[in-house]
Motif scaffolding. Structure first.
Motif, PDB file in Angstrom:
ATOM      1  N   TYR A  29      -3.851  -8.143  -5.071  1.00 24.67           N
ATOM      2  CA  TYR A  29      -3.152  -7.959  -3.798  1.00 24.67           C
ATOM      3  C   TYR A  29      -1.759  -8.581  -3.899  1.00 24.67           C
ATOM      4  CZ  TYR A  29      -2.658  -7.701   1.312  1.00 24.67           C
ATOM      5  OH  TYR A  29      -2.250  -7.409   2.592  1.00 24.67           O
ATOM      6  N   ASN A  47     -15.171  -1.755  -0.005  1.00 30.12           N
ATOM      7  CA  ASN A  47     -16.092  -2.491  -0.866  1.00 30.12           C
ATOM      8  C   ASN A  47     -17.431  -2.780  -0.193  1.00 30.12           C
ATOM      9  OD1 ASN A  47     -14.850  -3.576  -3.652  1.00 30.12           O
ATOM     10  ND2 ASN A  47     -13.194  -3.360  -2.173  1.00 30.12           N
ATOM     11  N   ASN A  72       0.870  -1.174   0.000  1.00 37.90           N
ATOM     12  CA  ASN A  72       0.000   0.000   0.000  1.00 37.90           C
ATOM     13  C   ASN A  72       0.910   1.228   0.000  1.00 37.90           C
ATOM     14  OD1 ASN A  72       0.791   0.491   2.722  1.00 37.90           O
ATOM     15  ND2 ASN A  72      -0.967  -0.638   3.509  1.00 37.90           N
ATOM     16  N   PHE A 131      -9.485  -9.818  -4.989  1.00 34.59           N
ATOM     17  CA  PHE A 131      -9.017  -8.462  -5.254  1.00 34.59           C
ATOM     18  C   PHE A 131      -7.521  -8.527  -5.538  1.00 34.59           C
ATOM     19  CE2 PHE A 131      -9.508  -9.129  -0.648  1.00 34.59           C
ATOM     20  CZ  PHE A 131      -8.204  -8.984  -0.190  1.00 34.59           C
ATOM     21  N   ILE A 136      -9.515  -2.479   2.294  1.00 28.98           N
ATOM     22  CA  ILE A 136     -10.086  -2.989   1.028  1.00 28.98           C
ATOM     23  C   ILE A 136     -11.493  -3.512   1.276  1.00 28.98           C
ATOM     24  CG2 ILE A 136      -9.832  -4.704  -0.805  1.00 28.98           C
ATOM     25  CD1 ILE A 136      -6.800  -4.684  -0.205  1.00 28.98           C
ATOM     26  N   GLY A 146      -4.950 -12.780  -2.727  1.00 31.10           N
ATOM     27  CA  GLY A 146      -6.144 -11.983  -2.964  1.00 31.10           C
ATOM     28  C   GLY A 146      -7.389 -12.789  -3.279  1.00 31.10           C
ATOM     29  N   ASN A 175      -9.436  -2.717  -5.309  1.00 28.39           N
ATOM     30  CA  ASN A 175      -8.437  -2.509  -4.263  1.00 28.39           C
ATOM     31  C   ASN A 175      -7.977  -1.058  -4.313  1.00 28.39           C
ATOM     32  OD1 ASN A 175      -6.305  -2.349  -2.534  1.00 28.39           O
ATOM     33  ND2 ASN A 175      -5.254  -4.167  -3.265  1.00 28.39           N
ATOM     34  N   ASP A 203      -5.512  -5.581   4.084  1.00 34.43           N
ATOM     35  CA  ASP A 203      -6.789  -5.867   3.409  1.00 34.43           C
ATOM     36  C   ASP A 203      -7.990  -5.312   4.168  1.00 34.43           C
ATOM     37  OD1 ASP A 203      -6.005  -7.751   5.284  1.00 34.43           O
ATOM     38  OD2 ASP A 203      -7.095  -9.392   4.374  1.00 34.43           O
TER      39      ASP A 203
END
Length: 263
Positions: free
Chosen positions: A183, A125, A62, A181, A121, A82, A240, A118
């Motif tokens: 990742y 979502n 990130n 996702f 994330i 992911g 993401n 995560d």
């Protein structure tokens, strides 16, 4: 060369680093990999990397992490982390199987570690998430019905449950759903350690070129690869938003050959 994190579910990551360094022995010299001795959080692990107490970390990316550490931008797990299965209470199999994507967001509460990348994330979502500061406590919280599902990587879920089946016999892998996702997982070194970063990157590139990287990946994930090819799950694709700009999407063809048709 001290590394973090350690434990059975991370063994592949450090075998891959060992493989990469063996490809560049002339540059890397003699080395011995050893886990950092204490059990620490991810945030603490990053601080220890910055202080020099740890030499290499293997985590997802990130913006914050890329500002604090130096990533070797080769996805060592080919996107498999992911692809998330749900660890649930076995009694909830039927209830969750009947849910559609909207119901998952509205009716289920997920559990995650408060320091995992995560977490934002899932929240971005539209999923409801409660957190714990410790990984092990999440299994206990799930068993006690503090939340409904613990999303774990395809390469993690079954192994983790097998290790805890005597303690949590009523937990199971949910059979009908999965999340995906992008990742990527990278090796990271100190921001100023350009030489080590270049050495690891060259070793990874050479192991990709001669096929030994893929061979190691497939040997560690053979069960997961076979499972995903025979299972028929509803895969819910997530954005993401924490990926740094310009991050390459994971190449999933080694383990998920029909992924392109789902995007």
């Amino acid at each position: 060369m001290r590394y973090f994190p350690s434990g059975p579910i991370y063994e592949y990551r450090w075998k891959l680093l060992e493989l990469a360094l063996a490809h560049v022995k002339a540059d890397a010299g003699e080395f011995r990999l050893e886990p950092y001795a204490e059990e620490v959080t991810q945030n603490r692990g990053m601080l220890l990397l910055q202080s020099g107490a740890i030499d290499v970390i293997a985590l997802g990316t990130n913006d914050e992490r890329e500002s604090r550490m130096r990533p070797i931008k080769i996805d060592i797990l080919r996107g498999i982390v992911g692809f998330r299965l749900f660890v649930i209470r076995a009694a909830d199999q039927g209830r969750i199987a009947q849910m559609d994507e909207r119901s998952l967001r509205k009716q289920l509460t997920f559990g995650l570690n408060s320091q995992w990348a995560d977490l934002p994330i899932m929240r971005a979502n539209g999923f409801s998430v409660i957190t714990s500061s410790t990984y092990e406590n999440l299994f206990e919280m799930l068993s006690a019905a503090r939340f409904d599902a613990f999303p774990r990587g395809l390469n993690e879920a079954r192994r983790e449950l097998d290790e805890r089946k005597q303690i949590y016999p009523k937990l199971a892998i949910e059979q009908s759903k999965a999340l995906y996702f992008p990742y990527p997982i990278y090796f990271w070194v100190h921001k100023d350690n350009v030489a080590l970063a270049k050495t690891i990157e060259r070793g990874l590139q050479l192991s990709l070129a001669d096929g030994s990287f893929r061979k190691l990946f497939e040997s560690y994930h053979a069960i997961e690869i076979a499972t995903i090819r025979k299972e028929k799950r509803q895969v819910i694709l997530l954005d993401n938003p924490v990926l740094p700009a310009g991050t390459a999407k994971p190449e999933t063809s080694w383990w998920w050959p029909d992924a392109a048709s789902r995007r």
